[in-house]
Design a protein around this motif. Sequence first.
Motif, PDB file in Angstrom:
ATOM      1  N   ILE A  99      43.368  35.149 -36.340  1.00 32.66           N
ATOM      2  CA  ILE A  99      42.602  34.140 -35.151  1.00 32.66           C
ATOM      3  C   ILE A  99      43.385  33.168 -34.602  1.00 32.66           C
ATOM      4  CG2 ILE A  99      40.747  32.247 -35.029  1.00 32.66           C
ATOM      5  CD1 ILE A  99      39.504  33.931 -37.778  1.00 32.66           C
ATOM      6  N   VAL A 100      43.373  32.868 -33.548  1.00 34.14           N
ATOM      7  CA  VAL A 100      44.218  32.003 -33.057  1.00 34.14           C
ATOM      8  C   VAL A 100      43.431  30.980 -31.957  1.00 34.14           C
ATOM      9  CG1 VAL A 100      46.073  31.354 -31.198  1.00 34.14           C
ATOM     10  CG2 VAL A 100      46.239  33.359 -32.684  1.00 34.14           C
ATOM     11  N   LEU A 101      43.682  29.745 -32.146  1.00 33.73           N
ATOM     12  CA  LEU A 101      42.703  28.624 -31.575  1.00 33.73           C
ATOM     13  C   LEU A 101      43.664  27.691 -30.935  1.00 33.73           C
ATOM     14  CD1 LEU A 101      41.599  28.820 -34.796  1.00 33.73           C
ATOM     15  CD2 LEU A 101      39.524  28.127 -33.652  1.00 33.73           C
ATOM     16  N   GLY A 102      43.246  26.916 -29.662  1.00 30.03           N
ATOM     17  CA  GLY A 102      43.758  26.128 -28.993  1.00 30.03           C
ATOM     18  C   GLY A 102      42.545  24.991 -28.127  1.00 30.03           C
ATOM     19  N   VAL A 103      43.241  23.822 -28.129  1.00 27.53           N
ATOM     20  CA  VAL A 103      42.178  22.892 -27.047  1.00 27.53           C
ATOM     21  C   VAL A 103      42.735  22.863 -25.929  1.00 27.53           C
ATOM     22  CG1 VAL A 103      41.146  20.610 -27.267  1.00 27.53           C
ATOM     23  CG2 VAL A 103      41.225  21.800 -29.134  1.00 27.53           C
ATOM     24  N   ALA A 104      42.078  23.055 -24.845  1.00 22.50           N
ATOM     25  CA  ALA A 104      42.337  23.152 -23.542  1.00 22.50           C
ATOM     26  C   ALA A 104      42.716  21.482 -23.130  1.00 22.50           C
ATOM     27  CB  ALA A 104      41.244  23.553 -22.628  1.00 22.50           C
ATOM     28  N   THR A 105      44.027  21.187 -22.538  1.00 24.71           N
ATOM     29  CA  THR A 105      44.456  19.911 -22.271  1.00 24.71           C
ATOM     30  C   THR A 105      43.734  19.490 -20.896  1.00 24.71           C
ATOM     31  OG1 THR A 105      46.446  20.695 -20.830  1.00 24.71           O
ATOM     32  CG2 THR A 105      46.487  20.381 -23.284  1.00 24.71           C
ATOM     33  N   GLY A 106      43.386  20.345 -19.959  1.00 32.09           N
ATOM     34  CA  GLY A 106      42.830  20.085 -18.643  1.00 32.09           C
ATOM     35  C   GLY A 106      44.145  19.936 -17.787  1.00 32.09           C
ATOM     36  N   GLY A 107      45.298  20.159 -18.099  1.00 28.33           N
ATOM     37  CA  GLY A 107      46.459  20.001 -17.606  1.00 28.33           C
ATOM     38  C   GLY A 107      46.762  21.191 -16.462  1.00 28.33           C
ATOM     39  N   VAL A 108      47.653  21.431 -15.727  1.00 30.74           N
ATOM     40  CA  VAL A 108      48.133  22.508 -14.899  1.00 30.74           C
ATOM     41  C   VAL A 108      49.011  23.604 -15.681  1.00 30.74           C
ATOM     42  CG1 VAL A 108      49.486  23.071 -12.698  1.00 30.74           C
ATOM     43  CG2 VAL A 108      48.249  20.706 -12.896  1.00 30.74           C
ATOM     44  N   LEU A 109      48.397  24.761 -15.425  1.00 33.13           N
ATOM     45  CA  LEU A 109      49.090  26.129 -16.037  1.00 33.13           C
ATOM     46  C   LEU A 109      50.686  26.210 -15.452  1.00 33.13           C
ATOM     47  CD1 LEU A 109      48.777  28.400 -17.685  1.00 33.13           C
ATOM     48  CD2 LEU A 109      48.196  29.566 -15.603  1.00 33.13           C
ATOM     49  N   GLU A 110      51.563  26.067 -16.516  1.00 33.02           N
ATOM     50  CA  GLU A 110      52.639  26.338 -16.234  1.00 33.02           C
ATOM     51  C   GLU A 110      53.118  27.876 -16.124  1.00 33.02           C
ATOM     52  OE1 GLU A 110      54.867  24.448 -19.141  1.00 33.02           O
ATOM     53  OE2 GLU A 110      54.441  22.516 -18.734  1.00 33.02           O
ATOM     54  N   GLU A 111      54.058  28.116 -15.354  1.00 29.08           N
ATOM     55  CA  GLU A 111      54.637  29.468 -14.998  1.00 29.08           C
ATOM     56  C   GLU A 111      54.918  30.038 -16.489  1.00 29.08           C
ATOM     57  OE1 GLU A 111      57.218  32.554 -12.501  1.00 29.08           O
ATOM     58  OE2 GLU A 111      57.172  30.521 -11.911  1.00 29.08           O
ATOM     59  N   VAL A 112      54.463  31.383 -16.940  1.00 26.14           N
ATOM     60  CA  VAL A 112      54.857  31.940 -18.337  1.00 26.14           C
ATOM     61  C   VAL A 112      55.383  33.070 -17.967  1.00 26.14           C
ATOM     62  CG1 VAL A 112      53.100  30.408 -19.454  1.00 26.14           C
ATOM     63  CG2 VAL A 112      52.477  32.601 -18.632  1.00 26.14           C
ATOM     64  N   GLY A 134      42.219  31.762 -19.568  1.00 26.53           N
ATOM     65  CA  GLY A 134      41.039  31.222 -20.134  1.00 26.53           C
ATOM     66  C   GLY A 134      40.834  29.799 -20.232  1.00 26.53           C
ATOM     67  N   HIS A 135      41.852  29.075 -19.941  1.00 27.50           N
ATOM     68  CA  HIS A 135      41.658  27.674 -19.703  1.00 27.50           C
ATOM     69  C   HIS A 135      40.882  27.370 -18.596  1.00 27.50           C
ATOM     70  CE1 HIS A 135      44.546  26.632 -16.318  1.00 27.50           C
ATOM     71  NE2 HIS A 135      44.864  28.064 -16.813  1.00 27.50           N
ATOM     72  N   GLY A 136      40.686  28.276 -17.653  1.00 26.20           N
ATOM     73  CA  GLY A 136      40.181  27.787 -16.091  1.00 26.20           C
ATOM     74  C   GLY A 136      38.720  27.755 -16.562  1.00 26.20           C
ATOM     75  N   LEU A 137      38.340  28.356 -17.417  1.00 27.31           N
ATOM     76  CA  LEU A 137      36.690  28.285 -17.882  1.00 27.31           C
ATOM     77  C   LEU A 137      36.224  27.058 -18.576  1.00 27.31           C
ATOM     78  CD1 LEU A 137      35.569  31.975 -18.619  1.00 27.31           C
ATOM     79  CD2 LEU A 137      34.987  30.582 -16.525  1.00 27.31           C
ATOM     80  N   LEU A 138      37.372  26.350 -19.235  1.00 25.29           N
ATOM     81  CA  LEU A 138      37.135  25.537 -20.240  1.00 25.29           C
ATOM     82  C   LEU A 138      37.149  23.908 -19.475  1.00 25.29           C
ATOM     83  CD1 LEU A 138      39.036  26.961 -23.255  1.00 25.29           C
ATOM     84  CD2 LEU A 138      36.809  26.786 -23.089  1.00 25.29           C
ATOM     85  N   ARG A 139      36.156  23.170 -19.949  1.00 27.44           N
ATOM     86  CA  ARG A 139      36.383  21.492 -19.609  1.00 27.44           C
ATOM     87  C   ARG A 139      37.674  21.152 -20.424  1.00 27.44           C
ATOM     88  NH1 ARG A 139      35.561  18.745 -24.088  1.00 27.44           N
ATOM     89  NH2 ARG A 139      33.874  19.465 -25.636  1.00 27.44           N
ATOM     90  N   SER A 140      38.280  19.883 -20.144  1.00 29.09           N
ATOM     91  CA  SER A 140      39.279  19.131 -21.109  1.00 29.09           C
ATOM     92  C   SER A 140      38.774  19.041 -22.466  1.00 29.09           C
ATOM     93  CB  SER A 140      39.600  17.864 -20.474  1.00 29.09           C
ATOM     94  OG  SER A 140      40.771  17.285 -20.909  1.00 29.09           O
ATOM     95  N   GLY A 141      39.684  19.545 -23.277  1.00 26.60           N
ATOM     96  CA  GLY A 141      38.968  19.346 -24.742  1.00 26.60           C
ATOM     97  C   GLY A 141      38.118  20.421 -25.110  1.00 26.60           C
TER      98      GLY A 141
END
Length: 310
Positions: free
Chosen positions: A297-310, A250-257
């Motif tokens: 409910i879970v929320l998080g703010v996109a850092t704009g960083g590189v996704l790490e392997e999970v 999902g972070h791939g659809l988000l701008r940084s922040g």
Amino acid sequence: MMSAGAETRDSLVPRRGEPWTPIPLTRWSGAYLEEKGIENGRLDAEIMLAHVLGLTRLDLYLQFDRPIQPGELKSFKALLLRRASREPLQYVLGSSTFRELELRLDSRALVPRPETEVLVEEVLSWARGQEGELACVDMGTGSGAIALSLLWEGPFRRVVATDASPMALELARENAALHGLLEKIEFREGFLFQPFRPGERFDALISNPPYVPTGDRDGLDPEVRDWEPHGALFAGPDGLDLLVPLVTEGHGLLRSGGLLATAVGHGQAQGIAELMERTGAYQEVRIVSDLAGRERIVLGVATGGVLEEV
């Protein structure tokens, strides 16, 4: 021998030639619904009768001696029988109130839940702290409750509402038209990230995805199990089939922040929050409880960083 409930209901039936009036009719109907396993039968009966008569529930008591006309009684009986079959009250009425909006509702989409109103409030609270008008995604829009509430109440200039169900999208369009919001919302059909073009970015991604484990099906209330669309309910053996990719991609659809906000099922919040943190793609991860105190409910703010392997 008749049951106590049957005796009570029989005592409420008017004498031959006399019409029903609101109070005996709702008492009789409420007892009938409770015999069918509906806990708040009297309340449901009052809501349905008020709907048929075009009154409020209070009016039923203020007009306690109003004769119920044959056509009104016929219409009410049809609704009563539908509710007795455990069809959700919102489907029976054809509408549901969600925050500030009255929405059309039927079996094309889930009944909006109270925790979804909390999800919208969290997103609106975040949005009011941002600059300018915002664009967001409502992934799995269903009836359109989230998307339309964000447009109606918040600083959003545009919402992209997606759903894998064309029938749900049709209902969401009807609700958008009902509230004059068609020009601000774009509907796209597809599963998860299929509807999006490479490079698209948004200020927020909100979702109330399917999260019920398939093994929990038999334990659900009949209103949910037998009437609501299963594609919007169930998500694999652990209920995480959509939540995991929503977080990891999902972070791939988000701008940084940008904000990712999702509803989760019982017992899933901690795991989803930890997954967010492990990706390295989110900061300010937090869990919010619903009005009943459950972590939903879970929320998080996109850092704009590189996704790490999970």
